[in-house]
Write a protein that holds these residues in place. Structure first.
Motif, PDB file in Angstrom:
ATOM      1  N   GLN A   1     -27.626  -5.147  -5.450  1.00 36.83           N
ATOM      2  CA  GLN A   1     -25.895  -4.772  -4.742  1.00 36.83           C
ATOM      3  C   GLN A   1     -24.821  -3.763  -3.874  1.00 36.83           C
ATOM      4  O   GLN A   1     -26.160  -3.177  -2.995  1.00 36.83           O
ATOM      5  CB  GLN A   1     -24.338  -4.428  -5.770  1.00 36.83           C
ATOM      6  N   ALA A   2     -24.187  -4.471  -2.717  1.00 38.38           N
ATOM      7  CA  ALA A   2     -24.639  -3.652  -1.695  1.00 38.38           C
ATOM      8  C   ALA A   2     -23.557  -2.252  -2.531  1.00 38.38           C
ATOM      9  O   ALA A   2     -23.090  -1.972  -3.232  1.00 38.38           O
ATOM     10  CB  ALA A   2     -23.210  -4.071  -1.041  1.00 38.38           C
ATOM     11  N   ARG A   3     -23.948  -1.449  -0.821  1.00 39.76           N
ATOM     12  CA  ARG A   3     -23.216  -0.010  -1.999  1.00 39.76           C
ATOM     13  C   ARG A   3     -22.256   0.393  -1.493  1.00 39.76           C
ATOM     14  O   ARG A   3     -21.481   0.153  -0.748  1.00 39.76           O
ATOM     15  CB  ARG A   3     -24.223   1.824  -0.682  1.00 39.76           C
ATOM     16  N   LYS A   4     -21.814   1.150  -2.874  1.00 43.47           N
ATOM     17  CA  LYS A   4     -20.485   1.036  -3.168  1.00 43.47           C
ATOM     18  C   LYS A   4     -19.436   2.189  -2.152  1.00 43.47           C
ATOM     19  O   LYS A   4     -18.384   2.863  -1.871  1.00 43.47           O
ATOM     20  CB  LYS A   4     -19.604   0.623  -4.384  1.00 43.47           C
ATOM     21  N   TYR A   5     -20.375   3.031  -2.834  1.00 42.05           N
ATOM     22  CA  TYR A   5     -20.113   4.611  -2.385  1.00 42.05           C
ATOM     23  C   TYR A   5     -21.231   5.585  -1.838  1.00 42.05           C
ATOM     24  O   TYR A   5     -22.447   5.197  -1.617  1.00 42.05           O
ATOM     25  CB  TYR A   5     -20.016   5.854  -4.186  1.00 42.05           C
ATOM     26  N   GLY A   6     -20.509   6.817  -0.796  1.00 44.79           N
ATOM     27  CA  GLY A   6     -21.453   7.395  -0.340  1.00 44.79           C
ATOM     28  C   GLY A   6     -22.491   6.818   0.904  1.00 44.79           C
ATOM     29  O   GLY A   6     -22.237   5.825   1.188  1.00 44.79           O
ATOM     30  N   THR A   7     -23.722   7.903   0.803  1.00 40.19           N
ATOM     31  CA  THR A   7     -24.574   6.936   1.866  1.00 40.19           C
ATOM     32  C   THR A   7     -25.966   7.523   1.358  1.00 40.19           C
ATOM     33  O   THR A   7     -26.162   7.861   0.061  1.00 40.19           O
ATOM     34  CB  THR A   7     -24.188   7.881   3.068  1.00 40.19           C
ATOM     35  N   SER A   8     -27.049   6.232   1.853  1.00 39.60           N
ATOM     36  CA  SER A   8     -28.137   5.997   1.519  1.00 39.60           C
ATOM     37  C   SER A   8     -29.332   7.342   1.438  1.00 39.60           C
ATOM     38  O   SER A   8     -28.860   8.529   2.665  1.00 39.60           O
ATOM     39  CB  SER A   8     -28.459   5.477   2.316  1.00 39.60           C
ATOM     40  N   LYS A   9     -30.073   7.644   0.889  1.00 44.43           N
ATOM     41  CA  LYS A   9     -30.987   8.712   1.447  1.00 44.43           C
ATOM     42  C   LYS A   9     -31.624   8.592   2.146  1.00 44.43           C
ATOM     43  O   LYS A   9     -32.923   8.776   2.166  1.00 44.43           O
ATOM     44  CB  LYS A   9     -30.974   9.603   0.554  1.00 44.43           C
ATOM     45  N   PHE A  10     -32.283   7.648   2.792  1.00 40.70           N
ATOM     46  CA  PHE A  10     -33.617   7.301   3.270  1.00 40.70           C
ATOM     47  C   PHE A  10     -33.346   7.841   4.360  1.00 40.70           C
ATOM     48  O   PHE A  10     -32.549   7.336   5.410  1.00 40.70           O
ATOM     49  CB  PHE A  10     -33.819   5.654   3.493  1.00 40.70           C
ATOM     50  N   GLY A  11     -34.530   8.302   4.934  1.00 46.22           N
ATOM     51  CA  GLY A  11     -34.891   8.906   6.603  1.00 46.22           C
ATOM     52  C   GLY A  11     -36.083   8.898   7.071  1.00 46.22           C
ATOM     53  O   GLY A  11     -37.072   8.426   5.712  1.00 46.22           O
ATOM     54  N   ILE A  12     -36.304   8.880   7.769  1.00 47.41           N
ATOM     55  CA  ILE A  12     -37.997   8.995   8.988  1.00 47.41           C
ATOM     56  C   ILE A  12     -39.029   9.743   7.605  1.00 47.41           C
ATOM     57  O   ILE A  12     -40.104   8.915   7.550  1.00 47.41           O
ATOM     58  CB  ILE A  12     -38.034   9.010  10.173  1.00 47.41           C
ATOM     59  N   SER A  13     -38.630  10.414   7.482  1.00 44.32           N
ATOM     60  CA  SER A  13     -40.170  11.246   6.676  1.00 44.32           C
ATOM     61  C   SER A  13     -40.478  10.791   5.556  1.00 44.32           C
ATOM     62  O   SER A  13     -41.322  11.056   4.744  1.00 44.32           O
ATOM     63  CB  SER A  13     -39.289  13.031   6.338  1.00 44.32           C
ATOM     64  N   ARG A  14     -39.476  10.185   4.715  1.00 43.28           N
ATOM     65  CA  ARG A  14     -39.636   8.609   3.459  1.00 43.28           C
ATOM     66  C   ARG A  14     -40.627   8.142   3.971  1.00 43.28           C
ATOM     67  O   ARG A  14     -41.649   7.231   3.478  1.00 43.28           O
ATOM     68  CB  ARG A  14     -38.146   8.461   2.344  1.00 43.28           C
ATOM     69  N   PHE A  15     -40.669   7.501   5.379  1.00 42.92           N
ATOM     70  CA  PHE A  15     -40.922   6.589   6.298  1.00 42.92           C
ATOM     71  C   PHE A  15     -42.778   7.301   5.890  1.00 42.92           C
ATOM     72  O   PHE A  15     -43.895   6.570   6.125  1.00 42.92           O
ATOM     73  CB  PHE A  15     -41.099   5.933   7.380  1.00 42.92           C
ATOM     74  N   ILE A  16     -43.531   8.361   6.742  1.00 43.98           N
ATOM     75  CA  ILE A  16     -43.980   8.410   7.094  1.00 43.98           C
ATOM     76  C   ILE A  16     -44.882   9.311   5.887  1.00 43.98           C
ATOM     77  O   ILE A  16     -45.918   8.821   5.466  1.00 43.98           O
ATOM     78  CB  ILE A  16     -43.728   9.407   7.824  1.00 43.98           C
ATOM     79  N   ASN A  17     -44.281   9.576   4.668  1.00 45.37           N
ATOM     80  CA  ASN A  17     -44.372   9.965   4.203  1.00 45.37           C
ATOM     81  C   ASN A  17     -45.401   9.070   2.410  1.00 45.37           C
ATOM     82  O   ASN A  17     -45.985   8.999   1.954  1.00 45.37           O
ATOM     83  CB  ASN A  17     -43.396  11.105   2.633  1.00 45.37           C
ATOM     84  N   GLY A  18     -44.409   8.294   2.476  1.00 42.62           N
ATOM     85  CA  GLY A  18     -44.841   7.453   1.894  1.00 42.62           C
ATOM     86  C   GLY A  18     -46.072   6.551   1.995  1.00 42.62           C
ATOM     87  O   GLY A  18     -47.223   5.709   1.789  1.00 42.62           O
ATOM     88  N   PHE A  19     -46.493   6.214   3.873  1.00 43.66           N
ATOM     89  CA  PHE A  19     -47.330   5.597   3.980  1.00 43.66           C
ATOM     90  C   PHE A  19     -49.238   6.817   3.479  1.00 43.66           C
ATOM     91  O   PHE A  19     -50.318   6.680   3.229  1.00 43.66           O
ATOM     92  CB  PHE A  19     -47.579   5.470   5.521  1.00 43.66           C
ATOM     93  N   LEU A  20     -48.708   8.417   3.946  1.00 46.00           N
ATOM     94  CA  LEU A  20     -49.902   9.487   3.675  1.00 46.00           C
ATOM     95  C   LEU A  20     -49.386   9.280   1.867  1.00 46.00           C
ATOM     96  O   LEU A  20     -50.969   9.481   1.242  1.00 46.00           O
ATOM     97  CB  LEU A  20     -48.984  10.149   3.565  1.00 46.00           C
ATOM     98  N   ASP A  21     -48.598   8.857   1.257  1.00 46.16           N
ATOM     99  CA  ASP A  21     -49.075   8.872  -0.564  1.00 46.16           C
ATOM    100  C   ASP A  21     -49.957   7.262  -0.624  1.00 46.16           C
ATOM    101  O   ASP A  21     -50.659   7.917  -1.766  1.00 46.16           O
ATOM    102  CB  ASP A  21     -47.809   9.082  -1.136  1.00 46.16           C
ATOM    103  N   LEU A  22     -49.050   6.164  -0.497  1.00 48.02           N
ATOM    104  CA  LEU A  22     -50.466   5.756  -0.381  1.00 48.02           C
ATOM    105  C   LEU A  22     -51.146   5.505   0.093  1.00 48.02           C
ATOM    106  O   LEU A  22     -52.654   5.003  -1.201  1.00 48.02           O
ATOM    107  CB  LEU A  22     -50.019   4.153   1.215  1.00 48.02           C
ATOM    108  N   ILE A  23     -51.915   6.041   1.202  1.00 43.20           N
ATOM    109  CA  ILE A  23     -53.641   6.743   1.196  1.00 43.20           C
ATOM    110  C   ILE A  23     -53.740   7.663   0.281  1.00 43.20           C
ATOM    111  O   ILE A  23     -55.334   7.281   0.009  1.00 43.20           O
ATOM    112  CB  ILE A  23     -53.483   7.596   2.411  1.00 43.20           C
ATOM    113  N   THR A  24     -53.234   8.805  -0.301  1.00 45.10           N
ATOM    114  CA  THR A  24     -53.399   9.080  -1.422  1.00 45.10           C
ATOM    115  C   THR A  24     -53.933   8.797  -2.979  1.00 45.10           C
ATOM    116  O   THR A  24     -54.630   8.738  -3.605  1.00 45.10           O
ATOM    117  CB  THR A  24     -52.635  10.523  -1.969  1.00 45.10           C
ATOM    118  N   ILE A  25     -52.983   7.316  -2.944  1.00 40.08           N
ATOM    119  CA  ILE A  25     -53.367   6.724  -5.019  1.00 40.08           C
ATOM    120  C   ILE A  25     -53.932   5.993  -4.046  1.00 40.08           C
ATOM    121  O   ILE A  25     -55.356   5.669  -5.552  1.00 40.08           O
ATOM    122  CB  ILE A  25     -51.789   6.225  -4.421  1.00 40.08           C
ATOM    123  N   TRP A  26     -54.437   5.518  -3.552  1.00 43.88           N
ATOM    124  CA  TRP A  26     -55.969   5.020  -2.983  1.00 43.88           C
ATOM    125  C   TRP A  26     -57.189   5.657  -3.169  1.00 43.88           C
ATOM    126  O   TRP A  26     -57.603   5.290  -4.327  1.00 43.88           O
ATOM    127  CB  TRP A  26     -55.495   4.579  -1.605  1.00 43.88           C
TER     128      TRP A  26
END
Length: 320
Positions: A198-223
């Motif tokens: 569902q579309a967000r009804k209140y507030g704003t998204s907590k997504f940022g560019i740092s999460r994009f970078i950290n996500g790939f680093l964590d993927l390497i770690t978990i692999w």
């Protein structure tokens, strides 16, 4: 208790009353015994006050408040530790996950005996650039490295057996890859279910560019941890052998080249003037360091007595 619903949140004061009422309505219509665990990840608005007010009127509601913002993984980690239900449901607090999906997720765990059911937001209402494209990249990379055929690893709406959440350690930004963590612990009955987004009804998204970078680093770690976490010498030792082999070949080449020069009567150049000397020296040093890294990793694993090296599923003892 049938269900524990774990909800990590950050600055969601407007959505919490509506989310709570929606969950209660679904729980009562299905006659579930349940608890709702709100994990306030250091909100700076009135989220904690709203949770406190709700808990005063509903004994099924529990709350945990972090001193500061530690991240979603840490919020899920403590929620998993405190959860008492036979089935644990996780969902976001922004009303983009529908509580109406809970009964079907519960049935898949209880009746189909799945260990984990991950939601798949097949149709999304997020921004294409900020969330949809990064999510597709994450999911593609996670599929390739883990072998799990899921379309949406990062969907907040998931269902788990109680024993699954008690045996995985969610840290850093690893909440994106909980299905991979579960698989690494031996829980292979993992599936997904298409859920409404569902579309967000209140507030704003907590997504940022740092999460994009950290996500790939964590993927390497978990692999890396899934492949070599229990056997670091297999990686570092193999790389060390490769470096030594290159160094040996370079040294052999230098020796043969020097003998050739001597046999032809030509003046031999200094060994240190040959670029292969530095290749041999560098690779030998790298090989030694890689071997040492492997040995140190093995020593750390050996000395870590708290580390569980295996899990027993069932036991049959001979009765005397």
């Amino acid at each position: 208790m049938n269900l524990s619903i774990v909800i990590p949140l950050l600055n969601e004061e407007e959505s919490l009353p509506e989310l709570h009422a929606w969950i209660v309505r679904v729980m009562n219509s299905n006659n579930f015994s349940y608890e709702i665990l709100f994990i306030d990840d250091g909100s700076t608005d009135n989220s904690w006050k709203v949770i406190s007010d709700i808990s005063k009127n509903d004994n099924n509601v529990k709350g945990i408040r972090f001193q500061k913002n530690y991240g979603k993984s840490q919020a899920l980690n403590i929620g998993f530790k405190k959860a008492l239900g036979d089935v644990i449901i996780t969902m976001d607090a922004d009303l983009q996950d529908s509580p109406d999906e809970i009964p079907e997720l519960y049935e898949l765990i209880v009746n189909k005996n799945y260990d984990l059911v991950s939601g798949w937001k097949k149709k999304r209402f997020d921004s294409v650039v900020s969330k949809n494209l990064p999510s597709k990249l994450f999911n593609w990379a996670a599929c390739k490295t883990s072998g799990l055929k899921l379309h949406d690893f990062n969907c907040g709406l998931k269902a788990y057996k109680n024993e699954v959440v008690k045996n995985i350690d969610v840290y850093g930004e690893m909440h994106r890859y909980i299905p991979v963590l579960a698989k690494n612990e031996g829980y292979n009955k993992i599936t997904e279910k298409v859920v409404k987004h569902q579309a967000r009804k209140y507030g704003t998204s907590k997504f940022g560019i740092s999460r994009f970078i950290n996500g790939f680093l964590d993927l390497i770690t978990i692999w890396f941890l899934s492949k070599f976490g229990k056997r670091p010498m297999h990686l570092f030792g193999a790389l060390g052998v490769l470096m030594f082999f290159i160094g040996f070949c370079a040294t052999l080449f230098i020796g043969i080249y020097k003998l050739y020069k001597l046999s032809t009567g030509e003046p031999a150049i200094l060994v240190t003037s040959n670029p292969w000397f530095y290749i041999a020296l560098t690779t030998m040093i790298l090989g030694t360091q890689l071997f040492l890294a492997g040995f140190l990793g093995e020593i750390i694993l050996k000395s870590n007595k708290k580390e569980k090296r295996y899990k027993v599923s069932e036991t049959l003892m001979i009765k005397k």
